[in-house]
Design a protein around this motif. Structure first.
Motif, PDB file in Angstrom:
ATOM      1  N   VAL A   3       0.778  -1.183  -0.086  1.00 22.34           N
ATOM      2  CA  VAL A   3      -0.047   0.047  -0.012  1.00 22.34           C
ATOM      3  C   VAL A   3       0.853   1.377  -0.090  1.00 22.34           C
ATOM      4  O   VAL A   3       1.711   1.530   0.861  1.00 22.34           O
ATOM      5  N   LEU A  52       0.574   5.224   0.085  1.00 23.00           N
ATOM      6  CA  LEU A  52      -0.417   6.392   0.604  1.00 23.00           C
ATOM      7  C   LEU A  52      -1.745   6.064   0.327  1.00 23.00           C
ATOM      8  O   LEU A  52      -2.440   6.674  -0.548  1.00 23.00           O
ATOM      9  N   GLY A  53      -2.056   4.881   0.696  1.00 22.55           N
ATOM     10  CA  GLY A  53      -3.518   4.595   0.733  1.00 22.55           C
ATOM     11  C   GLY A  53      -3.883   3.952  -0.399  1.00 22.55           C
ATOM     12  O   GLY A  53      -4.951   3.269  -0.994  1.00 22.55           O
ATOM     13  N   TRP A  54      -2.802   3.739  -1.729  1.00 23.67           N
ATOM     14  CA  TRP A  54      -3.353   3.177  -2.889  1.00 23.67           C
ATOM     15  C   TRP A  54      -2.549   1.850  -2.847  1.00 23.67           C
ATOM     16  O   TRP A  54      -1.248   1.708  -2.732  1.00 23.67           O
ATOM     17  N   SER A  55      -3.235   0.860  -3.416  1.00 21.84           N
ATOM     18  CA  SER A  55      -2.560  -0.330  -3.630  1.00 21.84           C
ATOM     19  C   SER A  55      -2.467  -0.786  -5.035  1.00 21.84           C
ATOM     20  O   SER A  55      -3.670  -0.753  -5.664  1.00 21.84           O
ATOM     21  N   PRO A  56      -1.249  -1.408  -5.677  1.00 25.03           N
ATOM     22  CA  PRO A  56      -1.372  -1.592  -6.828  1.00 25.03           C
ATOM     23  C   PRO A  56      -2.290  -2.678  -7.245  1.00 25.03           C
ATOM     24  O   PRO A  56      -2.328  -3.818  -6.807  1.00 25.03           O
ATOM     25  N   PRO A  57      -3.379  -2.533  -8.049  1.00 22.15           N
ATOM     26  CA  PRO A  57      -4.484  -3.135  -8.411  1.00 22.15           C
ATOM     27  C   PRO A  57      -4.100  -4.609  -9.200  1.00 22.15           C
ATOM     28  O   PRO A  57      -4.902  -5.713  -9.089  1.00 22.15           O
ATOM     29  N   ALA A 103       0.040  -2.319 -12.720  1.00 23.83           N
ATOM     30  CA  ALA A 103       0.507  -1.407 -11.851  1.00 23.83           C
ATOM     31  C   ALA A 103       1.765  -1.767 -11.245  1.00 23.83           C
ATOM     32  O   ALA A 103       2.681  -0.921 -11.169  1.00 23.83           O
ATOM     33  N   TRP A 104       1.793  -3.046 -10.879  1.00 22.97           N
ATOM     34  CA  TRP A 104       3.196  -3.665 -10.303  1.00 22.97           C
ATOM     35  C   TRP A 104       4.289  -3.424 -11.300  1.00 22.97           C
ATOM     36  O   TRP A 104       5.360  -3.170 -11.028  1.00 22.97           O
TER      37      TRP A 104
END
Ligand SMILES: Nc1ncnc2c1ncn2[C@@H]1O[C@H](COP(=O)(O)OP(=O)(O)O)[C@@H](O)[C@H]1O
Ligand SMILES: [Mg+2]
Lengths: 312, 291, 253
Positions: A148, A150-155, A159-160
């Protein structure tokens, strides 16, 4: 000098171009997954190349730093509820401190003795990770929560891929910068002759420690990211065979070549996947290819091919 | 207390004898060529696995074991001729990678030709333990000790008394001078790989009834052998034997009295401590390099 | 006051005394030579002064400060530079880069700017490169700057080592057989080079077998034999010393 600076810029440009184009030519997420794993290995290998390639100090235990990075991230996020980025930084600090602590006594050793000491260190770390079951889940491994930022998780894989590609590029950029700085020259100098480097004013022990710590940090970063990406880790990731694989990637791609480390990592990560369909022959092919390349291109792929290209 | 101590001592010496054989294999190749052969453990594996499969096929052990050793020797010779000799000019690390490639290749071949399971071999002279001062020794341990001792003595005789052995030593000391004296150093290299494979495979045959074997049994044994060679001081034959025995005993004591989970770790901690104290191993060459 | 003061300096290797109780003083700005047959201990003496080997006994003082047993890089910082009897060049680097390593102590060596490739590093590199070119011109290797150093001829390697040592702006320069393997023309060039270095104020210590060279450049000569100091004085005094003639010059002529 000028020519070399241009080669470096050109190389970084080419790397950026490849990293940009790759996701569009890879047929499906399975290949993207291989590319991500290759990228993570490449980050570790760029660091290891600073140590082995530039400074000429062998490490047969580098997977230990990768493994510690992975486990510190896993334990702090899963067990203690730390934010992944903080855990990753903690892993960097811990690995840096460990590398710094062992660097001076161990890097006094030379050649095969250094190989033995680093090998032993790596095995000890792998054994500890496998035995401290309460903390690490033992030989069966442990699950790791997702990354995670800053509150965002690579979906997903895409994204990864983006994250790994950017970090890989930065890793290569830093390594190339260092190589052409006075520190990089000092590393290459102590590689060639420790006494001559010292006589020229290079603090040999300090530079060896420095590059050992740096290379441990590269491995730690790759390990932490790997843990979050894979979602599961086992002590085998810190083990001897893993360390050997990292060294092999560096040597295969070409010693003292940052791009060589990337190419070596890419090839050795992709090869087993390609041969996975003929599972029986996978290890045989891997062994044969390693031997073949080192016998016919002993300087490794990138330097040997660059030479060929230069001759034309 | 004494019994337990003796018990650990016996098992340590047994394991140590095998480490010593593997370490001697490392030393032989290192002295002849300055190559660290990371496929050394695979010779041990081939010795054990080939004997197992020949025995399973109905061969008597006295025929299966020599044949297995011969197979390992052939592999050793092939390794030197096909992979090491053509890469003479390569750097040390490149050579290390070549032998690592060879070890991966050999493990792959073993999986394919044989299988991925664990195998055992019937002990050569039964399983009735022999009691000594309250501790018990497996008859197979005596085979291991006797066989290793014989191998070491034979090696000593070979290098001390035969012309060929002296040619090997001359080559190890000064390759160029040996060549000028008419020694075919090419053949010396091949011979060293053959001998080294022989030692490893012998160890594999002897130890399999005690420890089981499998296609990847060579990895840890190779590492331990390398550790023993380094512990004693790379290049010293006496050092290899001392290092092997010391490693085996310390490991057995550590596993018995301290922690069996950390058995392998104890061995490596010992080596780290020794190397930090004596950077060239217990019996390695002394003196700084000259400028 | 003398620049370097060596007091009962000794080194034994496994019982063999390579240097035994040697004492002398070196006056600043002069050219000094250490002569003696092979195995006399000349190289070991250099190794002791420059920190490559730790003394078994005795003291070395530089400008009055005790420097006995300090590490080579610390001594480099104090102003001691040297060349090696068997060239220790960085073969994989270019000739210019070899000299730039010699400039190491005078460059920006901070980690972060180096990693980030900051302009300061580029500037330092450029300055070092320019300086290297000057020094290479001075030793006659100006044309070879961008060649791999490993490809140089033996004599050129020896001159490259001098340029590399000079790049550190040494106060004391130790040269171990700089003319070995050189032809007469090259030897004449080296002679001129040594004189130029001395004229620039650097104190030079020379180990050399070529007696014409030694006699031409030396203000002061130290004679070693079997690790001991046999004699020590001006060229004229050494040439007339019966012990020296018996032990060394006698055989050579
Ligand atoms: N590192 C060393 N180890 C053992 N002996 C050495 C070493 N360095 C020099 N020696 C011995 O010290 C003596 C002096 O050698 P050296 O200083 O090289 O003499 P020189 O330079 O005058 O020819 C010789 O007997 C030599 O063998
Ligand atoms: Mg000398």
């Amino acid at each position: 000098m000028i020519r070399r600076r241009e080669a470096r810029r050109g190389g970084l440009g080419a790397l950026a171009a490849v990293l940009l184009v790759l996701p569009f030519v890879l047929p499906n997420t399975y290949y993207l997954n291989v590319a991500i794993l290759a990228g993570l290995n490449a980050i570790a290998c760029i660091g290891l190349n600073l140590l082995i390639g530039y400074a000429g100090q062998i490490s047969l235990g580098h997977a230990a730093f990768f493994g510690i990075g992975a486990y510190v991230s896993a334990i702090l996020t899963a067990g203690q509820g730390w934010p992944p980025v903080l855990a990753l930084l903690a892993a960097l600090v811990l690995n840096g401190a460990l590398a710094f602590a062992v660097a001076r006594p161990i890097l006094r050793l030379r050649g095969h003795y250094l190989a033995m000491a680093t090998l032993g260190l790596g095995i000890i770390v792998a054994i500890v990770l496998a035995q401290e079951v309460r903390l690490t889940g033992g030989p069966d491994g442990m699950p790791v929560p997702p990354l995670v930022l800053l509150g965002w998780s690579p979906p997903g894989e895409a994204a990864w891929y983006g994250i790994v590609a950017v970090l890989l590029w930065i890793a290569a950029w830093l390594s190339l910068n260092l190589a052409r700085s006075p520190i990089g020259r000092a590393l290459a100098a102590l590689n060639a002759s420790e006494i001559a480097a010292a006589t020229a004013g290079v603090d040999v022990a300090r530079h060896k420690s420095l590059v050992f710590v740096l290379s441990a940090l590269y491995a730690s970063l790759a390990g932490s990211l790997f843990a979050h990406y894979a979602g599961f880790i086992t002590p085998a990731k810190a083990g001897f065979l893993q360390s050997v694989e990292l060294v092999t990637m560096v040597v295969l791609g070409g010693m003292a070549s940052t791009f060589g480390a990337v190419v070596g990592a890419a090839i050795l990560t992709a090869l087993p996947q390609i041969f996975a369909t003929f599972h029986e022959y996978e290890t045989i092919a891997l062994g044969a290819i390693l031997m073949g390349i080192m016998i016919f291109l002993p300087r490794g792929l990138v330097p040997s091919l660059a030479r060929l290209a230069g001759r034309r | 207390m004494l019994e337990t101590f003796l018990q650990f001592l016996f098992s340590g010496i047994t394991a140590g004898a095998i480490y010593a054989l593997v370490a001697l294999g490392f030393t032989l190749i290192y002295n002849a060529s300055h190559v660290i052969n990371f496929a050394q453990g695979e010779f041990v594996m081939i010795g054990g696995m080939a004997t197992v499969f020949l025995a399973d096929a109905g061969w008597p052990i006295w025929a299966a074991a020599p044949l297995a050793v011969l197979l390992a020797v052939a592999v050793g010779v092939a390794l030197e001729r096909l992979a090491i000799a053509p890469a003479r000019e390569a750097s040390t690390v490149s050579l290390i990678v070549i032998t690592i490639g060879a070890s991966i290749l050999l493990r792959g071949l073993a999986q394919l030709v044989w299988d991925r399971n664990f195998h055992t071999l019937a002990p050569f002279s039964g399983e009735e333990p022999i009691r000594v001062l309250g501790a018990s020794i497996l008859p197979q341990s005596l085979w291991v000790l006797g066989g290793s001792l014989l191998a070491v003595l034979a090696l000593g005789w070979f290098f001390g008394r035969t012309l060929l052995g002296k040619a090997v030593i001359a080559t190890a000391h000064n390759r160029l001078a040996a060549e000028l004296m008419g020694i075919e150093t090419r053949h010396v290299m091949t011979l060293c790989f053959a001998l080294s494979a022989l030692l490893g495979a012998l160890g594999g045959v002897l130890i399999t009834p005690i420890t089981l074997t499998s296609y990847d049994a060579g990895v840890m044994l190779g590492l331990k052998g390398f550790s023993a060679a380094i512990l004693g001081g790379m290049g010293s034959a006496t050092g290899a034997v001392v290092g092997g025995l010391l490693l085996g005993v310390v490991e057995a004591m550590g596993a018995g009295f301290l922690s069996s989970a950390y058995k392998d770790a104890i061995a490596f901690v010992l080596i780290l401590v020794v190397l930090v104290a004596v950077p060239r191993g217990l019996m390695g060459a002394r003196g700084a390099e000259r400028v | 006051m003398s620049l370097l003061e060596v007091q009962s300096l000794s080194k034994t290797f496994g019982g063999v005394a390579a240097v035994a109780e040697v004492s002398f003083e070196l006056e600043a700005g002069h050219v000094h030579s250490v002569i003696g047959p092979n195995g006399a201990g000349k190289t070991t003496l250099f190794n002791l002064i420059a920190g490559a080997v730790r003394p078994s006994g005795g003291k070395v003082r530089l400008d009055g400060a005790d420097i006995t047993g300090l590490a080579p890089h610390v001594l480099a910082e104090r102003g001691i530079g040297r060349s090696f009897q068997t060239p220790q060049i960085f073969a994989a680097m270019s000739v210019a880069e070899n000299v730039m390593v010699g400039r190491h102590l005078r460059l920006d060596r901070r980690l972060l700017p180096s990693l980030l490739g900051m302009p300061a590093v580029d500037r330092a590199n450029r300055a070092a490169r320019e300086r290297a070119q000057l020094l290479l011109d001075q030793v006659g290797l100006g044309q070879e700057a961008d060649r791999p150093a490993g490809g140089l001829a033996y004599g050129a390697m020896k001159r490259l080592e001098i340029a590399r040592a000079l790049a550190g702006d040494p106060r004391l320069l130790l040269l171990d057989e700089p003319a070995a393997g050189l032809n007469p023309t090259e030897t004449a060039e080296i002679t001129a080079l040594i004189q130029a270095i001395a004229a620039a104020g650097v104190t030079v210590v020379l180990v050399e077998h070529d007696m014409r060279l030694v006699m031409a450049v030396s203000d002061h000569i130290i004679v070693l034999d079997s690790g001991r100091k046999l004699a020590d004085g001006t060229a004229a005094a050494i040439r007339a010393d019966p012990a020296v003639i018996a032990a060394y010059l006698g055989q050579a002529q």
